[in-house]
Structures are given as structure tokens and as C-alpha cells.
Design an enzyme around this catalytic site. Structure first.
Site, PDB file in Angstrom:
ATOM      1  N   ALA A  45       0.846  -1.213   0.000  1.00  0.00           N
ATOM      2  CA  ALA A  45       0.000   0.000   0.000  1.00  0.00           C
ATOM      3  C   ALA A  45       0.870   1.248   0.000  1.00  0.00           C
ATOM      4  O   ALA A  45       1.859   1.313   0.745  1.00  0.00           O
ATOM      5  CB  ALA A  45      -0.911   0.006   1.226  1.00  0.00           C
ATOM      6  N   LYS A 107       8.373   4.555  15.593  1.00  0.00           N
ATOM      7  CA  LYS A 107       8.588   4.888  17.011  1.00  0.00           C
ATOM      8  C   LYS A 107       7.542   5.856  17.533  1.00  0.00           C
ATOM      9  O   LYS A 107       7.177   5.798  18.706  1.00  0.00           O
ATOM     10  CB  LYS A 107       9.987   5.438  17.265  1.00  0.00           C
ATOM     11  CG  LYS A 107      10.453   6.546  16.357  1.00  0.00           C
ATOM     12  CD  LYS A 107      11.123   5.958  15.171  1.00  0.00           C
ATOM     13  CE  LYS A 107      11.197   6.943  14.044  1.00  0.00           C
ATOM     14  NZ  LYS A 107      12.468   6.916  13.344  1.00  0.00           N
ATOM     15  N   GLU A 131      12.137  -3.824  16.079  1.00  0.00           N
ATOM     16  CA  GLU A 131      13.587  -3.576  16.176  1.00  0.00           C
ATOM     17  C   GLU A 131      13.999  -2.275  15.489  1.00  0.00           C
ATOM     18  O   GLU A 131      14.840  -1.527  15.994  1.00  0.00           O
ATOM     19  CB  GLU A 131      14.337  -4.758  15.539  1.00  0.00           C
ATOM     20  CG  GLU A 131      15.837  -4.703  15.669  1.00  0.00           C
ATOM     21  CD  GLU A 131      16.296  -4.787  17.123  1.00  0.00           C
ATOM     22  OE1 GLU A 131      16.675  -3.728  17.646  1.00  0.00           O
ATOM     23  OE2 GLU A 131      16.284  -5.881  17.699  1.00  0.00           O
ATOM     24  N   VAL A 134      14.035   1.704  16.994  1.00  0.00           N
ATOM     25  CA  VAL A 134      15.046   2.352  17.846  1.00  0.00           C
ATOM     26  C   VAL A 134      16.440   2.071  17.291  1.00  0.00           C
ATOM     27  O   VAL A 134      16.827   0.913  17.137  1.00  0.00           O
ATOM     28  CB  VAL A 134      14.967   1.830  19.307  1.00  0.00           C
ATOM     29  CG1 VAL A 134      15.963   2.578  20.190  1.00  0.00           C
ATOM     30  CG2 VAL A 134      13.562   1.963  19.857  1.00  0.00           C
ATOM     31  N   GLY A 189      17.999  10.410   3.160  1.00  0.00           N
ATOM     32  CA  GLY A 189      16.924   9.523   3.627  1.00  0.00           C
ATOM     33  C   GLY A 189      16.962   9.247   5.122  1.00  0.00           C
ATOM     34  O   GLY A 189      16.327   8.322   5.600  1.00  0.00           O
ATOM     35  N   GLU A 192      12.988  12.207   9.272  1.00  0.00           N
ATOM     36  CA  GLU A 192      11.550  11.902   9.202  1.00  0.00           C
ATOM     37  C   GLU A 192      10.926  12.791   8.131  1.00  0.00           C
ATOM     38  O   GLU A 192      11.515  13.801   7.726  1.00  0.00           O
ATOM     39  CB  GLU A 192      10.889  12.189  10.557  1.00  0.00           C
ATOM     40  CG  GLU A 192      11.416  11.335  11.689  1.00  0.00           C
ATOM     41  CD  GLU A 192      11.271   9.840  11.412  1.00  0.00           C
ATOM     42  OE1 GLU A 192      10.149   9.371  11.214  1.00  0.00           O
ATOM     43  OE2 GLU A 192      12.286   9.142  11.387  1.00  0.00           O
ATOM     44  N   LYS A 207      12.103   7.191  21.129  1.00  0.00           N
ATOM     45  CA  LYS A 207      12.968   6.014  21.269  1.00  0.00           C
ATOM     46  C   LYS A 207      13.315   5.779  22.739  1.00  0.00           C
ATOM     47  O   LYS A 207      13.372   4.626  23.193  1.00  0.00           O
ATOM     48  CB  LYS A 207      14.221   6.198  20.413  1.00  0.00           C
ATOM     49  CG  LYS A 207      13.895   6.166  18.913  1.00  0.00           C
ATOM     50  CD  LYS A 207      15.014   6.721  18.058  1.00  0.00           C
ATOM     51  CE  LYS A 207      14.687   6.659  16.575  1.00  0.00           C
ATOM     52  NZ  LYS A 207      15.608   7.403  15.718  1.00  0.00           N
ATOM     53  N   GLY A 304      18.625   5.454   7.561  1.00  0.00           N
ATOM     54  CA  GLY A 304      18.913   5.115   6.168  1.00  0.00           C
ATOM     55  C   GLY A 304      18.154   3.861   5.777  1.00  0.00           C
ATOM     56  O   GLY A 304      17.851   3.006   6.621  1.00  0.00           O
TER      57      GLY A 304
HETATM   58  P1  NAP Z   1       8.911   7.602   3.693  1.00  0.00           P
HETATM   59  O1  NAP Z   1      10.106   7.521   2.823  1.00  0.00           O
HETATM   60  O2  NAP Z   1       8.229   8.914   3.853  1.00  0.00           O
HETATM   61  O3  NAP Z   1       7.851   6.509   3.142  1.00  0.00           O
HETATM   62  C1  NAP Z   1       6.546   6.431   3.636  1.00  0.00           C
HETATM   63  C2  NAP Z   1       5.756   5.506   2.739  1.00  0.00           C
HETATM   64  O4  NAP Z   1       4.454   5.340   3.263  1.00  0.00           O
HETATM   65  C3  NAP Z   1       5.572   6.029   1.309  1.00  0.00           C
HETATM   66  O5  NAP Z   1       5.660   4.970   0.394  1.00  0.00           O
HETATM   67  C4  NAP Z   1       4.164   6.610   1.310  1.00  0.00           C
HETATM   68  O6  NAP Z   1       3.516   6.543   0.062  1.00  0.00           O
HETATM   69  C5  NAP Z   1       3.473   5.647   2.268  1.00  0.00           C
HETATM   70  N1  NAP Z   1       2.317   6.252   2.935  1.00  0.00           N
HETATM   71  C6  NAP Z   1       2.291   7.329   3.747  1.00  0.00           C
HETATM   72  N2  NAP Z   1       1.028   7.568   4.171  1.00  0.00           N
HETATM   73  C7  NAP Z   1       0.254   6.631   3.588  1.00  0.00           C
HETATM   74  C8  NAP Z   1      -1.145   6.349   3.619  1.00  0.00           C
HETATM   75  N3  NAP Z   1      -1.990   7.085   4.335  1.00  0.00           N
HETATM   76  N4  NAP Z   1      -1.612   5.292   2.901  1.00  0.00           N
HETATM   77  C9  NAP Z   1      -0.765   4.526   2.160  1.00  0.00           C
HETATM   78  N5  NAP Z   1       0.580   4.747   2.100  1.00  0.00           N
HETATM   79  C10 NAP Z   1       1.067   5.781   2.803  1.00  0.00           C
HETATM   80  O7  NAP Z   1       9.252   7.099   5.179  1.00  0.00           O
HETATM   81  P2  NAP Z   1      10.482   6.191   5.634  1.00  0.00           P
HETATM   82  O8  NAP Z   1      11.675   7.037   5.839  1.00  0.00           O
HETATM   83  O9  NAP Z   1      10.567   4.994   4.761  1.00  0.00           O
HETATM   84  O10 NAP Z   1       9.979   5.782   7.113  1.00  0.00           O
HETATM   85  C11 NAP Z   1       9.011   4.789   7.307  1.00  0.00           C
HETATM   86  C12 NAP Z   1       8.951   4.440   8.800  1.00  0.00           C
HETATM   87  O11 NAP Z   1      10.224   3.943   9.205  1.00  0.00           O
HETATM   88  C13 NAP Z   1       8.647   5.622   9.735  1.00  0.00           C
HETATM   89  O12 NAP Z   1       7.919   5.164  10.832  1.00  0.00           O
HETATM   90  C14 NAP Z   1      10.033   6.052  10.195  1.00  0.00           C
HETATM   91  O13 NAP Z   1      10.016   6.699  11.443  1.00  0.00           O
HETATM   92  C15 NAP Z   1      10.704   4.700  10.300  1.00  0.00           C
HETATM   93  N6  NAP Z   1      12.155   4.730  10.237  1.00  0.00           N
HETATM   94  C16 NAP Z   1      12.767   5.381   9.204  1.00  0.00           C
HETATM   95  C17 NAP Z   1      14.155   5.360   9.135  1.00  0.00           C
HETATM   96  C18 NAP Z   1      14.881   6.082   8.053  1.00  0.00           C
HETATM   97  O14 NAP Z   1      16.110   6.158   8.127  1.00  0.00           O
HETATM   98  N7  NAP Z   1      14.214   6.601   7.032  1.00  0.00           N
HETATM   99  C19 NAP Z   1      14.885   4.666  10.096  1.00  0.00           C
HETATM  100  C20 NAP Z   1      14.213   3.987  11.131  1.00  0.00           C
HETATM  101  C21 NAP Z   1      12.836   4.033  11.187  1.00  0.00           C
HETATM  102  P3  NAP Z   1       4.089   7.317  -1.249  1.00  0.00           P
HETATM  103  O15 NAP Z   1       5.312   6.534  -1.653  1.00  0.00           O
HETATM  104  O16 NAP Z   1       3.002   7.200  -2.235  1.00  0.00           O
HETATM  105  O17 NAP Z   1       4.412   8.702  -0.802  1.00  0.00           O
HETATM  106  N1  HSE Z   2      14.838  10.049  11.452  1.00  0.00           N
HETATM  107  C1  HSE Z   2      15.392   8.996  12.227  1.00  0.00           C
HETATM  108  C2  HSE Z   2      16.843   9.322  12.552  1.00  0.00           C
HETATM  109  C3  HSE Z   2      15.321   7.700  11.470  1.00  0.00           C
HETATM  110  O1  HSE Z   2      17.396  10.235  11.939  1.00  0.00           O
HETATM  111  O2  HSE Z   2      17.402   8.668  13.426  1.00  0.00           O
HETATM  112  C4  HSE Z   2      15.747   6.527  12.308  1.00  0.00           C
HETATM  113  O3  HSE Z   2      14.826   6.286  13.334  1.00  0.00           O
END
Ligand code: NAP
Ligand code: HSE
Length: 427
Positions: A45, A107, A131, A134, A189, A192, A207, A304
Site C-alpha cells: 500500500a 517509534k 527492532e 530504535v 533519507g 523523518e 525512542k 537510512g
Molecule cells: P517515507 O520515505 O516517507 O515513506 C513512507 C511511505 O508510506 C511512502 O511509500 C508513502 O507513500 C506511504 N504512505 C504514507 N502515508 C500513507 C497512507 N496514508 N496510505 C498509504 N501509504 C502511505 O518514510 P520512511 O523514511 O521509509 O519511514 C518509514 C517508517 O520507518 C517511519 O515510521 C520512520 O520513522 C521509520 N524509520 C525510518 C528510518 C529512516 O532512516 N528513514 C529509520 C528507522 C525508522 P508514497 O510513496 O506514495 O508517498
Molecule cells: N529520522 C530517524 C533518525 C530515522 O534520523 O534517526 C531513524 O529512526
């Protein structure tokens, strides 16, 4: 033994979601040979169906209606990588209600709704694994839940936000302006979708709340965690810290004092001799102290796509194996624990004050510290064309006593501006 094919419904195909699919594709046969399980992403999705999704194979069903993924009887396990509180909460809740294991990296969701969701997972007897929520790729949660399950953990101190650590490192090493470093972290990347959560300290506070739940079984939510971020830290502060043999780090602190817990997030100056001070770039590190294990440190990429996907995949394999063995593992009961109020805690502080450069000003400012019974360790003055920047390092003082002095300083006519105030920690 249950089925050998586990069908995954993925919510979100952004930085982490797309890396997860790519990693699973390369590891599929190795996972099969180790577990006898075939893991297949069958449904995904997203928000916007017009974006390029070339990382998905033709058999995967793509939808912009995440409920259809949750409700589909062909989906065995749900991976939530959308982020944010809503609709993620409703979707995770619905998946658990349908007795589907959930893996999430969210988180914000767990720090606000963790207790409720963990209880629901327990009632439905399915895994809710997190996992990646955090410290990105660092297997911290598994170490706390398994390796250190019997350890009398006393303190957990961590750099748990990759974006802010990247920004602070770039400011220190390349004298890069804050805004440029933030933009780079976004492009890589790490940040947030709204980077305010990173730089304000809120992401690290989420976290810290999760760490308190896992390590101490404490019913702590984001609202309970005082946090400060790095938005006010200037190049001058970073340069001062470097000259003083320190690095500025955003720290999540979770410590046990008899029956009370301290859970908070703040930037601090750490001497170069502290193991956390050399953690650069988007790396995270978590320093654990326990009565039996003494000290240990976990280190790795905190943000990342691929490092986070690695943590997600580890959880997916665990949940798939458990599902196939018709078992699960819950987090245990969370109990209310009194939290220490930060303003009663003592610390040394770095205080910078911008003043008019006139005779008697230094004595006036120093007298305010003396009046509040705050002892000064060191003082430095930097001239700046009819103004001066005074930098004090205090001896240990309670936060509320320092606040009193700062408020009085800000009312002095010779004070142009109160600068940054940062805790100074010992090695
Ligand atoms: P992102 O790049 O913004 O991706 C979010 C994805 O979710 C996109 O594909 C978006 O769709 C989809 N989405 C958002 N709202 C939606 C909705 N209402 N219905 C359906 N799809 C929806 O975010 P991310 O960086 O991958 O992060 C994802 C999660 O991992 C978050 O909770 C974040 O805190 C966590 N996290 C991220 C990292 C990091 O380094 N990035 C590290 C640890 C944890 P579209 O593609 O169509 O926009
Ligand atoms: N935005 C978060 C960070 C992603 O920079 O640590 C990992 O949780």
C-alpha cells in the site's frame, strides 16, 4: 509446523519500504535454506499510485487503500513502514485484531500507543516486533529482550537519532552550516518526513520511551519524556566544544535510581575520552550499564533505508518462524514507575551570554551566578565589535537553580542575548 510460504502485506514503499523489498529479494533463497520458509511480498500500500515503483515485481498487488492489505485473507503478516500516528495506528490495530503479526519501524506510534498495542498483540497471541523503531540497524531491542533479560540494567545512554548526529558531525568536521547539514540528512533519507521531529529531540524521546518499556517494563509514553533538541546549537558552540576537547551529542538517557526512572533527551558536551563522543555521521550507539555485565556498547547505522531494512527483515523472519510454529512472544506487563523530574537533576552546564562590551559587565554577570550559589569552573570571553560573547562552564548545579540565574541574566540591561545552554558530562 504450519505453512512454508509466508505472504507479507507491506504498508509503505518509501525509503525503508523499498529497501526492505530489495533486501528481501536478494536474501530470499538464503532465508529459505536457513528456515525452510519462503517469504513473499504479495501486497503493497502507498499513497500515490502514479509514482515509479520499479522495485516491485509484476505479481505484487499495489493499492492506495491500506485497509485492503490488512483485511486480505491472503496476507499472513503485516509490515508497517508508513510512519506517523494515523492511519498507522488504526491499521496496526486492525491487523492485530485480525490475528496477523505486525512488524513496524514506527517509534512515534509505539511511544504514544505502545501499551495498548502490546496488550492487543498479547490478547491475539501474535508478534508485534519493532527492532527498527530504535537506533536503525542496531539490534538493540533483541539484545534488551533476550541477551539482557536477566541483567539488572542500571543505565542506558544512547545516540539514537541519525539525522541530528549527522548534522552535529558535519558542523564539527566541515564547519558546515546547520541548515545545509539538515538538507543533506534529508536527501540521504535519514530524516523523518517532517524533520522537526528529529531536530527538536522528539524522535529521540520516542525512542527513549520505547527503551524504558523494553529495558525496565515501565509504562512510559512520549508525553512523559522531557526533550530538548539541537535547533539552537550554533557553530560557535560546536567550535567551543571542539577547543575544549569535547563533542556535542544529542543523548537519550534512561536510568534507574532505586524505584524511580529518569527518561529524558538533551544535547550534551561529552569529553573526547567518552566512547560515545567518537560516534559520527548517521551512526548511532547505545551504551548500557548493568550490575552484572558492567558496560557494553552497541554501534551501527541509526538511519537510512538499507540499515533500517536489515532490522525490519530480522523481525520479519522471527515473526514468520513464530507464525509457522504457531507461537509468538510478547513484551510482558508494563507497570507504572515514578519518573524523576529533570529539573531536580544536577549537571555542569555550558552557558553562553552575549553582552555589551563595557567595563563592569563581566562582574555584573558573574554576580548573578554567585547570587544563585552557582560556582564557575571556567570562563572565556570572545570580543565581537562593541559586543562580547561570554562562555561559562559551571560546576554541578540543579537545573531549576540554573533556570533562576538564567532568567535573572536575561533581564540585565547589559545582556543582549542569552545564548545556548548545554549540559557538560564527565567521561
Ligand atoms: P517515507 O520515505 O516517507 O515513506 C513512507 C511511505 O508510506 C511512502 O511509500 C508513502 O507513500 C506511504 N504512505 C504514507 N502515508 C500513507 C497512507 N496514508 N496510505 C498509504 N501509504 C502511505 O518514510 P520512511 O523514511 O521509509 O519511514 C518509514 C517508517 O520507518 C517511519 O515510521 C520512520 O520513522 C521509520 N524509520 C525510518 C528510518 C529512516 O532512516 N528513514 C529509520 C528507522 C525508522 P508514497 O510513496 O506514495 O508517498
Ligand atoms: N529520522 C530517524 C533518525 C530515522 O534520523 O534517526 C531513524 O529512526
Amino acid at each position: 509446523m504450519g505453512k512454508s510460504q509466508i505472504r507479507i502485506g507491506l504498508l509503505g514503499f518509501g525509503t525503508v519500504g523499498s529497501a526492505f523489498v530489495e533486501l528481501l529479494e536478494t536474501q530470499k533463497s538464503s532465508i529459505f535454506s536457513k528456515t525452510g520458509l519462503e517469504l513473499v511480498v504479495t501486497h503493497v500500500a502507498v499513497n500515490d499510485l502514479t509514482k515509479d515503483r520499479s522495485g516491485l515485481n509484476a505479481q505484487t498487488l499495489l493499492t492506495n487503500k491500506p485497509n485492503e492489505v490488512i483485511e486480505n485473507t491472503e496476507v499472513d503478516l503485516v509490515v508497517e513502514l508508513m510512519g506517523g500516528l494515523l492511519p498507522a495506528k488504526d491499521l496496526v490495530e486492525a491487523a492485530l485484531e485480525n490475528s496477523k503479526p505486525v512488524i513496524t519501524a514506527n517509534k512515534e506510534l509505539l511511544s504514544k500507543e505502545g501499551r495498548h498495542l502490546f496488550t492487543l498483540a498479547g490478547v491475539r497471541k501474535v508478534d508485534l516486533l519493532f527492532e527498527a523503531a530504535v537506533a536503525g540497524g542496531i539490534p538493540l531491542i533483541r539484545v534488551l529482550r533476550e541477551s539482557l533479560l536477566g541483567e539488572p540494567v542500571e543505565k542506558i545512554m544512547g545516540i539514537v537519532n541519525g539525522t541530528t548526529n549527522y548534522i552535529l558531525s558535519q558542523m564539527e568536521e566541515k564547519s558546515m552550516p546547520y541548515s545545509e547539514a539538515l538538507l543533506e540528512a534529508q536527501n540521504l533519507g535519514y530524516a523523518e518526513s517532517d524533520p522537526t521531529a528529529d531536530v527538536s529531540g522528539q524522535d529521540a524521546a520516542s525512542k527513549a520511551a520505547i527503551i524504558a518499556m523494553v529495558a525496565f517494563g515501565a509504562d512510559v509514553s512520549l508525553d512523559d519524556v522531557p526533550f530538548e533538541g539541537i535547533e539552537n546549537i550554533s557553530s560557535a558552540d560546536v567550535a567551543f566544544a571542539k577547543r575544549a576537547g569535547c563533542a556535542i551529542k544529542l543523548l537519550a538517557m534512561v536510568s534507574k535510581y532505586e524505584n524511580e526512572l529518569e527518561v529524558q533527551v538533551y544535547p550534551a558536551m561529552l569529553p573526547n575520552s567518552h566512547p560515545l563522543s567518537s560516534v559520527r555521521d548517521s551512526f548511532n550507539a547505545v551504551f548500557v550499564e548493568g550490575a552484572a555485565v558492567d558496560s557494553l556498547m552497541l554501534f551501527g547505522r541509526g538511519a537510512g533505508g538499507m540499515p533500517t531494512a536489515s532490522a525490519v527483515l530480522g523481525d520479519v523472519i522471527d515473526a514468520a518462524v513464530n507464525l509457522s510454529n504457531r507461537t509468538y512472544r510478547d513484551i510482558g506487563d508494563l507497570t507504572e514507575v515514578p519518573l524523576i523530574q529533570g529539573d531536580e537533576q544536577k549537571s555542569a552546564y555550558y552557558v553562553s551570554v552575549q553582552v555589551i562590551d563595557e567595563p563592569g559587565v563581566l562582574a555584573t554577570v558573574a554576580s548573578v551566578f554567585a547570587k544563585h550559589d552557582i560556582s564557575i569552573q571556567t570562563m572565556e570571553q570572545e570580543g565581537m565589535d562593541r559586543e562580547a560573547r561570554l562562555v561559562f562552564i559551571t560546576h554541578e548545579v540543579e537545573e531549576n537553580r540554573l533556570e533562576g540565574a538564567l532568567s535573572e541574566l536575561s533581564n540585565l540591561s547589559c545582556v543582549e542575548k542569552l545564548g545556548t545552554v548545554i549540559r557538560v558530562l564527565e567521561a
